[in-house]
Design a protein around this motif. Sequence first.
Motif, PDB file in Angstrom:
ATOM      1  N   TYR A 115      12.114   5.559   2.615  1.00  0.00           N
ATOM      2  CA  TYR A 115      12.934   4.698   1.752  1.00  0.00           C
ATOM      3  C   TYR A 115      12.647   3.231   2.047  1.00  0.00           C
ATOM      4  CZ  TYR A 115      17.052   2.450  -0.258  1.00  0.00           C
ATOM      5  OH  TYR A 115      17.892   1.633  -0.979  1.00  0.00           O
ATOM      6  N   ASP A 116      12.589   2.883   3.329  1.00  0.00           N
ATOM      7  CA  ASP A 116      12.282   1.497   3.712  1.00  0.00           C
ATOM      8  C   ASP A 116      10.950   1.053   3.125  1.00  0.00           C
ATOM      9  OD1 ASP A 116      14.601   1.509   5.206  1.00  0.00           O
ATOM     10  OD2 ASP A 116      13.596   1.831   7.123  1.00  0.00           O
ATOM     11  N   ARG A 117       9.958   1.939   3.190  1.00  0.00           N
ATOM     12  CA  ARG A 117       8.627   1.598   2.695  1.00  0.00           C
ATOM     13  C   ARG A 117       8.664   1.311   1.195  1.00  0.00           C
ATOM     14  NH1 ARG A 117       4.695   3.740  -0.111  1.00  0.00           N
ATOM     15  NH2 ARG A 117       5.801   5.715  -0.399  1.00  0.00           N
ATOM     16  N   LEU A 118       9.351   2.166   0.445  1.00  0.00           N
ATOM     17  CA  LEU A 118       9.406   1.995  -1.002  1.00  0.00           C
ATOM     18  C   LEU A 118      10.119   0.694  -1.389  1.00  0.00           C
ATOM     19  CD1 LEU A 118      10.219   5.654  -2.059  1.00  0.00           C
ATOM     20  CD2 LEU A 118       8.217   4.343  -2.799  1.00  0.00           C
ATOM     21  N   VAL A 119      11.211   0.406  -0.711  1.00  0.00           N
ATOM     22  CA  VAL A 119      11.950  -0.822  -1.020  1.00  0.00           C
ATOM     23  C   VAL A 119      11.092  -2.045  -0.708  1.00  0.00           C
ATOM     24  CG1 VAL A 119      13.969  -2.208  -0.436  1.00  0.00           C
ATOM     25  CG2 VAL A 119      14.196   0.256  -0.680  1.00  0.00           C
ATOM     26  N   GLU A 120      10.347  -1.964   0.390  1.00  0.00           N
ATOM     27  CA  GLU A 120       9.479  -3.069   0.771  1.00  0.00           C
ATOM     28  C   GLU A 120       8.335  -3.245  -0.229  1.00  0.00           C
ATOM     29  OE1 GLU A 120       8.420  -6.292   3.140  1.00  0.00           O
ATOM     30  OE2 GLU A 120      10.177  -4.995   3.320  1.00  0.00           O
ATOM     31  N   GLU A 121       7.723  -2.166  -0.630  1.00  0.00           N
ATOM     32  CA  GLU A 121       6.546  -2.256  -1.501  1.00  0.00           C
ATOM     33  C   GLU A 121       6.904  -2.633  -2.938  1.00  0.00           C
ATOM     34  OE1 GLU A 121       4.186   1.273  -1.169  1.00  0.00           O
ATOM     35  OE2 GLU A 121       3.650   0.887   0.937  1.00  0.00           O
ATOM     36  N   GLN A 122       8.061  -2.178  -3.425  1.00  0.00           N
ATOM     37  CA  GLN A 122       8.421  -2.536  -4.804  1.00  0.00           C
ATOM     38  C   GLN A 122       8.625  -4.037  -4.943  1.00  0.00           C
ATOM     39  OE1 GLN A 122      11.622  -3.715  -6.065  1.00  0.00           O
ATOM     40  NE2 GLN A 122      12.389  -3.937  -3.948  1.00  0.00           N
ATOM     41  N   ALA A 123       9.044  -4.667  -3.837  1.00  0.00           N
ATOM     42  CA  ALA A 123       9.323  -6.097  -3.884  1.00  0.00           C
ATOM     43  C   ALA A 123       8.075  -6.940  -4.095  1.00  0.00           C
ATOM     44  CB  ALA A 123      10.027  -6.534  -2.591  1.00  0.00           C
ATOM     45  N   SER A 124       6.906  -6.363  -3.832  1.00  0.00           N
ATOM     46  CA  SER A 124       5.661  -7.124  -3.979  1.00  0.00           C
ATOM     47  C   SER A 124       4.746  -6.562  -5.066  1.00  0.00           C
ATOM     48  CB  SER A 124       4.901  -7.153  -2.647  1.00  0.00           C
ATOM     49  OG  SER A 124       4.572  -5.851  -2.219  1.00  0.00           O
TER      50      SER A 124
END
Length: 584
Positions: free
Chosen positions: A460-469
């Motif tokens: 979940y952390d990874r997805l939230v981080e990657e969607q932001a960029s």
Amino acid sequence: MKRVLSFFICIVMLTGLYSAAVSCDTPANMLKIGVAEEPDSLSPLITYERSSFEIFMLIYDSLITFDENMQPVPSLAESWEVNQDSLQWTFKLRRDVKWSDGESFTSKDVKFTFELMKNSGLGLYTDLVKDIDVIETPDDYTVVFKTEKPKANMLQNITPILPEHIWKTIEEDQYEVFDNQNPIGTGAFILKEWKKNEYISFVSNKEYFKGAPKVDGLIYIIYANRDTMAQSIKLGEIDAALGLYKSNTKTIENDKSITAFNFSENGFTELAFNCRADGTSKGNPLILDKRIRQAIEYSIDKQKIIDMVYDGEGEYGTTLIPVSQKKFHYNPDATEFRGYSPDKAKKLLESADYKDRDGDGIREDAKGKKLSFRLLLRSENTMEVKAGQMIKGYLKDAGIETELETLDDGALNDRIFSSADYDMFIWGWGGDVDPGTLLRVLTTNQIDNLNDAFYSNPEYDRLVEEQASNMNFEERVTMLYDAQRILYEDLPYMILFYEKERQLIRNDRIQGIRPTVNGAVFYADTPYNYLQASIIGAEDAAKTEEKEGKGGEPNLIVYFSVAVVVVFIAITLIKKKKKSKEEW
């Protein structure tokens, strides 16, 4: 006897004159808005209440803002551009902006604000600036932001720009206690007075760089009771009433002088679970089993709670991003959806070996530990208390014991963050234009800050981080869906419902407004209607006041005439009366 009677008549005359004078002290061109929420602070570093963010939007400006269609438009920045690899944003600033104390606004204020938000790590604006690595100010009216990765929400950045010359005097160890009671901003309104539990008043900024508001001022009148607020707008005591429910408006819904705007809020009410797994929690560790949390969701008839407690004013809750954010809301498919099904709840608990082993109606695990959980409820919100009572009944049928506790917001906050001393609680979140803001709440790095469920999932952390960029809109939406799907499966929050709201407007008092694309007039993530609203007949009323010598000051000629008759009484009887919130 005659003397007493004459004395009484003089008192009545003088009292009537004084009341008229005070009434004349109320500006005719004042926008009066009833609200049910009070700010928790006037500091952007420590506030979490929606009402505070609405105020920040009025007294400060951000680089960009939104129009009524929620499209980004210039504010302090008059233009912007991004380079080819999306790693550098250049904003050109307006040159005609002044702070409300007369100081000039420059790029240094922008740099100072963003670095303050990022370095302090405080407040809800931190997420909007955290991915910015370098901030350059080549001149007083240019700001350059450099990032290691593209920043997809750069044009959703509503961070209020603060005056460096004020905030640089605040010591770092004072950030969490500085209350900013006299905010200096560039915005359309200037704070005049905040009388807690009563009202918050503003005067219009006549030097506002976009043009002064069409009203002379604004006052939020705070109501502890929504029914009272509804009666106030019916009687014409206020011009708008926000945050009402259907039950509050039944007696006035046919009033032709009142227009109702009904819409789904960008927010939700959730049943949160204590997912703290590091051994420091004081909660029942059985709640860490997501199968129990899923069984709880199967056990609860959300629609009945919406209908019985909230009079149908809500939409059935599923995933984290609200239905009002249509482009970003993920709707679980038939294989994922957990609707009301007591049988499925019981089967799930049985299959996980949670059984009533001693015949007392409460299930236990294999070691005899009971499925007994504490549900904390906010005493200020009677509807949430009623919802909690219904939830207790539903869970009892599933073999789960629930102990209800009611406490105020401050005490609840302490119980959550000081020791994770809870199993479940009911509260809510409101989002902003960028969907990533709500998703960020439940990331691991927000534990002990915004993450009140203490939930952690690396994927979940990874997805939230990657969607932001991710600058590709379709790809970003897919990531947002995937992140919501994970939360729906893990269930740190069970979304009870997406809130609906009614805003009532006196159409015989206010003109020039229009609902935003989301349906709201005020509290709509844009200052648009605050700038467009005008009071019908205010110009004529102002001319009348000026002609009659009122204009905010009592008519001295009238006072003199009365004084000739009752001067000796006036000397002894007249006492200065403090203005009430209706008289501002």
